[in-house]
Design a protein around this motif. Sequence first.
Motif, PDB file in Angstrom:
ATOM      1  N   GLU A 802       0.856  -1.189   0.000  1.00  0.00           N
ATOM      2  CA  GLU A 802       0.000   0.000   0.000  1.00  0.00           C
ATOM      3  C   GLU A 802       0.894   1.242   0.000  1.00  0.00           C
ATOM      4  O   GLU A 802       1.854   1.305   0.763  1.00  0.00           O
ATOM      5  CB  GLU A 802      -0.887   0.001   1.250  1.00  0.00           C
ATOM      6  CG  GLU A 802      -2.089  -0.906   1.122  1.00  0.00           C
ATOM      7  CD  GLU A 802      -2.961  -0.549  -0.069  1.00  0.00           C
ATOM      8  OE1 GLU A 802      -3.405   0.621  -0.153  1.00  0.00           O
ATOM      9  OE2 GLU A 802      -3.188  -1.432  -0.926  1.00  0.00           O
ATOM     10  N   ASP A 804       2.140   4.984   0.889  1.00  0.00           N
ATOM     11  CA  ASP A 804       1.929   5.812   2.086  1.00  0.00           C
ATOM     12  C   ASP A 804       1.070   7.022   1.739  1.00  0.00           C
ATOM     13  O   ASP A 804       0.796   7.304   0.577  1.00  0.00           O
ATOM     14  CB  ASP A 804       3.282   6.224   2.685  1.00  0.00           C
ATOM     15  CG  ASP A 804       4.110   7.045   1.723  1.00  0.00           C
ATOM     16  OD1 ASP A 804       3.561   7.955   1.082  1.00  0.00           O
ATOM     17  OD2 ASP A 804       5.325   6.747   1.585  1.00  0.00           O
ATOM     18  N   GLU A 805       0.674   7.712   2.797  1.00  0.00           N
ATOM     19  CA  GLU A 805      -0.247   8.841   2.668  1.00  0.00           C
ATOM     20  C   GLU A 805       0.296   9.929   1.725  1.00  0.00           C
ATOM     21  O   GLU A 805      -0.415  10.410   0.839  1.00  0.00           O
ATOM     22  CB  GLU A 805      -0.465   9.425   4.077  1.00  0.00           C
ATOM     23  CG  GLU A 805      -1.526  10.463   4.170  1.00  0.00           C
ATOM     24  CD  GLU A 805      -2.934   9.868   4.238  1.00  0.00           C
ATOM     25  OE1 GLU A 805      -3.081   8.643   4.369  1.00  0.00           O
ATOM     26  OE2 GLU A 805      -3.885  10.671   4.138  1.00  0.00           O
ATOM     27  N   ASP A 806       1.546  10.290   1.895  1.00  0.00           N
ATOM     28  CA  ASP A 806       2.151  11.326   1.065  1.00  0.00           C
ATOM     29  C   ASP A 806       2.111  10.947  -0.410  1.00  0.00           C
ATOM     30  O   ASP A 806       1.808  11.769  -1.271  1.00  0.00           O
ATOM     31  CB  ASP A 806       3.630  11.523   1.460  1.00  0.00           C
ATOM     32  CG  ASP A 806       3.768  12.511   2.591  1.00  0.00           C
ATOM     33  OD1 ASP A 806       2.718  13.030   3.026  1.00  0.00           O
ATOM     34  OD2 ASP A 806       4.912  12.753   3.015  1.00  0.00           O
ATOM     35  N   THR A 807       2.450   9.694  -0.677  1.00  0.00           N
ATOM     36  CA  THR A 807       2.481   9.222  -2.054  1.00  0.00           C
ATOM     37  C   THR A 807       1.084   9.227  -2.653  1.00  0.00           C
ATOM     38  O   THR A 807       0.886   9.619  -3.806  1.00  0.00           O
ATOM     39  CB  THR A 807       3.105   7.816  -2.108  1.00  0.00           C
ATOM     40  OG1 THR A 807       4.430   7.901  -1.570  1.00  0.00           O
ATOM     41  CG2 THR A 807       3.155   7.289  -3.527  1.00  0.00           C
ATOM     42  N   LEU A 808       0.103   8.814  -1.847  1.00  0.00           N
ATOM     43  CA  LEU A 808      -1.276   8.819  -2.340  1.00  0.00           C
ATOM     44  C   LEU A 808      -1.722  10.227  -2.701  1.00  0.00           C
ATOM     45  O   LEU A 808      -2.380  10.456  -3.706  1.00  0.00           O
ATOM     46  CB  LEU A 808      -2.215   8.225  -1.284  1.00  0.00           C
ATOM     47  CG  LEU A 808      -2.250   6.695  -1.245  1.00  0.00           C
ATOM     48  CD1 LEU A 808      -3.124   6.228  -0.091  1.00  0.00           C
ATOM     49  CD2 LEU A 808      -2.774   6.137  -2.575  1.00  0.00           C
ATOM     50  N   ARG A 809      -1.340  11.175  -1.844  1.00  0.00           N
ATOM     51  CA  ARG A 809      -1.714  12.566  -2.142  1.00  0.00           C
ATOM     52  C   ARG A 809      -1.041  13.051  -3.416  1.00  0.00           C
ATOM     53  O   ARG A 809      -1.661  13.678  -4.262  1.00  0.00           O
ATOM     54  CB  ARG A 809      -1.324  13.482  -0.977  1.00  0.00           C
ATOM     55  CG  ARG A 809      -2.144  13.225   0.241  1.00  0.00           C
ATOM     56  CD  ARG A 809      -2.150  14.375   1.234  1.00  0.00           C
ATOM     57  NE  ARG A 809      -2.941  13.932   2.365  1.00  0.00           N
ATOM     58  CZ  ARG A 809      -4.271  13.867   2.330  1.00  0.00           C
ATOM     59  NH1 ARG A 809      -4.933  14.269   1.277  1.00  0.00           N
ATOM     60  NH2 ARG A 809      -4.951  13.416   3.373  1.00  0.00           N
ATOM     61  N   HIS A 812      -2.822  11.306  -6.441  1.00  0.00           N
ATOM     62  CA  HIS A 812      -4.170  11.750  -6.804  1.00  0.00           C
ATOM     63  C   HIS A 812      -4.213  13.213  -7.221  1.00  0.00           C
ATOM     64  O   HIS A 812      -5.015  13.598  -8.060  1.00  0.00           O
ATOM     65  CB  HIS A 812      -5.143  11.442  -5.666  1.00  0.00           C
ATOM     66  CG  HIS A 812      -5.429   9.978  -5.574  1.00  0.00           C
ATOM     67  ND1 HIS A 812      -6.329   9.342  -6.395  1.00  0.00           N
ATOM     68  CD2 HIS A 812      -4.881   8.996  -4.801  1.00  0.00           C
ATOM     69  CE1 HIS A 812      -6.346   8.050  -6.120  1.00  0.00           C
ATOM     70  NE2 HIS A 812      -5.470   7.810  -5.143  1.00  0.00           N
ATOM     71  N   TYR A 893      -8.088  12.362  -1.516  1.00  0.00           N
ATOM     72  CA  TYR A 893      -6.655  12.624  -1.472  1.00  0.00           C
ATOM     73  C   TYR A 893      -6.263  13.894  -2.222  1.00  0.00           C
ATOM     74  O   TYR A 893      -5.125  14.302  -2.212  1.00  0.00           O
ATOM     75  CB  TYR A 893      -5.877  11.442  -2.052  1.00  0.00           C
ATOM     76  CG  TYR A 893      -6.001  10.201  -1.224  1.00  0.00           C
ATOM     77  CD1 TYR A 893      -5.311  10.090  -0.008  1.00  0.00           C
ATOM     78  CD2 TYR A 893      -6.815   9.151  -1.620  1.00  0.00           C
ATOM     79  CE1 TYR A 893      -5.425   8.960   0.774  1.00  0.00           C
ATOM     80  CE2 TYR A 893      -6.954   8.013  -0.842  1.00  0.00           C
ATOM     81  CZ  TYR A 893      -6.247   7.913   0.360  1.00  0.00           C
ATOM     82  OH  TYR A 893      -6.368   6.794   1.129  1.00  0.00           O
ATOM     83  N   ASP A 896      -6.398  18.513   0.646  1.00  0.00           N
ATOM     84  CA  ASP A 896      -5.516  18.256   1.773  1.00  0.00           C
ATOM     85  C   ASP A 896      -6.296  18.214   3.076  1.00  0.00           C
ATOM     86  O   ASP A 896      -7.324  18.857   3.216  1.00  0.00           O
ATOM     87  CB  ASP A 896      -4.455  19.353   1.867  1.00  0.00           C
ATOM     88  CG  ASP A 896      -3.346  19.117   0.861  1.00  0.00           C
ATOM     89  OD1 ASP A 896      -2.857  17.981   0.799  1.00  0.00           O
ATOM     90  OD2 ASP A 896      -3.012  20.064   0.140  1.00  0.00           O
ATOM     91  N   GLU A 897      -5.758  17.464   4.072  1.00  0.00           N
ATOM     92  CA  GLU A 897      -6.396  17.399   5.373  1.00  0.00           C
ATOM     93  C   GLU A 897      -6.294  18.730   6.084  1.00  0.00           C
ATOM     94  O   GLU A 897      -7.184  19.170   6.777  1.00  0.00           O
ATOM     95  CB  GLU A 897      -5.731  16.309   6.214  1.00  0.00           C
ATOM     96  CG  GLU A 897      -6.660  15.169   6.499  1.00  0.00           C
ATOM     97  CD  GLU A 897      -5.916  13.991   7.072  1.00  0.00           C
ATOM     98  OE1 GLU A 897      -4.813  14.181   7.589  1.00  0.00           O
ATOM     99  OE2 GLU A 897      -6.461  12.886   6.977  1.00  0.00           O
TER     100      GLU A 897
END
Length: 959
Positions: A802, A804-809, A812, A893, A896-897
Amino acid sequence: MSETTTAAEAAAPHRYTAALAADIEARWQDFWDEHGTYEAPNPSGDLAGDPQLVAKPKKFIMDMFPYPSGAGLHVGHPLGYIATDVYARFQRMTGHNVLHTLGFDAFGLPAEQYAVQTGTHPRVSTEANIVNMKAQLRRLGLGHDQRRSVETIDPAYYKWTQWIFLQIFNSWYDADARKARPIDELVAQFESGERETPDGRAWADLSALERANVLGEYRLAYASDAPVNWCPGLGTVLANEEVTAEGRSERGNFPVFKAKLRQWNMRITAYADRLLEDLDGLDWPEAIKLQQRNWIGRSEGARVDFPVGDQRITVFTTRQDTLFGATYVVLAPEHELVSGPDSIVPDAWPEGTHDVWTGGYATPAEAVVAYRKQAAAKSDVERQAEAKDKTGVFTGAYATNPVSGERVPVFIADYVLMGYGTGAIMAVPAHDSRDFAFARAFELPMRCVVEPSDDRGTDPSTWDDAFSSYDAKIVNSSDDTISLDGLGVTEAKAKITEWLAAQGIGEGTVNFRLRDWLFSRQRYWGEPFPIVYDEDGVAHALPESMLPLELPEVEDYSPRTFDPDDADTSPETPLSRNEEWVNVDLDLGDGKGVRRYRRETNTMPNWAGSCWYELRYLDPNNDEKLVDPTVEQYWMGPREGQPHGGVDLYVGGAEHAVLHLLYARFWSKVLFDLGHISSAEPFHKLYNQGMIQAFVYRDKRGIAVPAAEVEERDGAYYYQGEKVSRVLGKMGKSLKNAVTPDEICQEYGADTLRLYEMAMGPLDVSRPWDTRAVVGQYRLLQRLWRNVVDEATGEVTVADVEPDEDTLRALHKAIDGVRQDMAGLRFNTAIAKITELNNHLTKAGGSVPRSVAERLVLLVAPLAPHIGEELWRKLGHTDSVVHEDFPEADSAYVVDETVTCVVQIKGKVKARLEVSPSISDADLEAAALAEPAVVAALDGAGIRKVIVRAPKLVNIVPA
RNA sequence: GCGGCCGUGAUGGAAUAGGCGAGACAUGCGAGCCUUAGAAGCUCGUGGGCGAUAGCCCGUGUGGGUUCGAAUCCCACCGGCCGCACCA
């Protein structure tokens, strides 16, 4: 490249190099050909195919097709082709049935001139050039449906060009119905008496020649004796659109003269209003629409009659409100009232004629003849050059101003053009600067009828120039029956127009600048006209069964050219030298049996084949019909947002703004009116790509030196030790700065070339080529390759983990941005976003998660299709990437959060806050004011105002 | 002359509607790693000025204006590109 294997190559045998790229590219190009990957199915007919694909929404994406010139391609030529290809690939991946192909426009002057230069037959050299160009284009990996590629010189193609000509020839424009109708319906009207013949005689009483002449006044394609643009240097006549503002030929830059010759014309003027109106529904650059509007040149005004004895001069004016100020009348030198049997020129100068008016001649007739001769001998170049100095001569005749009743002199002058309006004007010197200059030169009276809005006063004899304004009031304009005094321009126009109509001496009219399209050329290398003449000189259409009328083989195909400056010459058509072909015995199927005819020996202009080629792409093998209606409706028919139908995207250079694009629109409208097609416009969306420019280096003598051999030192440029100058110019052989796609493909690969051309800048902007910078896109592909493939082993390195979060952002956001950029033809920023994502993966190190690598490959595939296919295959897929779905962004994604909110004090950033995107204005304001840095910066000062634009910005204005 | 478009680092160019320190991405340039060496590759830096750092000042052709805030809107000027050019 070195032949020896270097240490680095040994360490990385599977690195993405030019050699590997060449291997990958050749393999996939063969694969696409074998599998017909880019074949778009029609809904029916011989090109019907996969119903699921047909059921998808269609996209018809086109380039302006090229001339197969002998010089071959340089890197500037494929810019548009690459762009449409990327766009077409993107559309395929987002659920469309995409028709994308490329044909060749191979008739016309350039091809013929090249053939004459090289001494080979145009067909031979043209075919060879096409083969050569196809090979160059194939190397770029363009996804064309090869089955649909057409050549305008193919008899199977020009059969239909000739067929369309006959459709136009056999039609007339019904102004009441505002559409073209078959000529038979007009004949029926004459036969029944519903429509009167010009001289009122019964249709049955007219001879064949008389009937032909009557119909010639109506046909949309007609032959006529009219002043045309004769270019001795080229040996042919030219359309207005092919003559430059300087009065020279667009090709060859030879002088152009006016000559009266019998030539074929297309009645495009009948469509002036529709060509203008329908522009509104098109998605074209405003600049191009504006150019077409200007070319069509609609102006509202009035015709006004000025009596001269028992004759009358009809003038056209857009300022009928200034009629009281008309103090003289001017005719074009070619006007029939000074030459024909109805001439108004008296035998002697009237008593007391001003010396400057006579030109020094003893009689008006002498003066008029001399001036007419002088005007005819002038080329348009000279006429332009002398535009400032007004010349002319008094005709000896006086007309009557219909409102003021004044006697006004009638002049001829070359500042009035026979081809515009009625070839006659009323001169209002006080309010028109041309008339003002003429009146000054000939000491003619001026009368102020528009109240000046500045402080010049109302006596025009004290002015420096005419006064013109639409905001001023009409003055000095009343007689016993009408007064315009005190009215604004608009009201005055309306009132005088109504009055003129009531008196029967004028009417409001609309005039167009557009002229009919001169359609014949004295050339060999063009479509022959499917027309023959009988012994009476009546033109007959060949029956459809005799099409195509093939271009005959001749000994001498070169045009007869003349001294470019010799106006006293006339054209000679190459086809006329071939008596055997010209004189024929034919049965035209009109019940008259076999008779002797003489063929038309002119050929069609090079625009003919390009006027309708989009239609032939649709149904290229149909020999029964121009195009099958079902197929045409599917690809071209009107739909939501495209009221007139047409091609979804048409990319080409802005140089065709009026020529090709206006002619093609005209033919579409005729074919539409006659029910052959469902689209009244050929091209719904038009996009002009910019030019790729190149630096030109010149030595002291101003001669271009080979750009590739110029060296740069300390900001100066040297060729063989000599200092040379550098300017930005066109790319081409003559300037010794051409870079070919072949050499870039050789050095880096086609994918790198494609990427570089797309990354250079916005598609519609011109920019300089820089070979040094190409390596940047090569590096991108190398890094992309390295993110998926181990350079040492050639094994795929992606990991089934899976991201990571940074890569997903990063992923997308890239997907979201690239999608939008591709849809908007912003390939330069799409590539920047892909690069960012790829750089992110490179920096992250380790194996790239498979799901990310796959989507990255899909993002790249439209731009760099070969490496896209190769990596897709390496990732374990067996199908071509061409028809895969383009990735979709997960909005979770993309947003941003937290977002960074800047806190400004008087517009200067003082602090930044990480806040939720959904934070309320009030919360954000409170948070900002509580921020220590803000409190410190305010230093106890009061607050006058706080601007909150949640979640991005807070701006505090201290008291 | 009239009409339209455009001026951002050394270079090509970024910057949804005026609003996240202008300069994304790329070239070039500089430093380093690797290499016998070079090339390629990799890492870092790179608008200008001052400062050891933190930081400060100036910056989107020039000058003014609107706004809390302008590369973006308005006015004038300078420079460039394109179209039309005696069209009544």
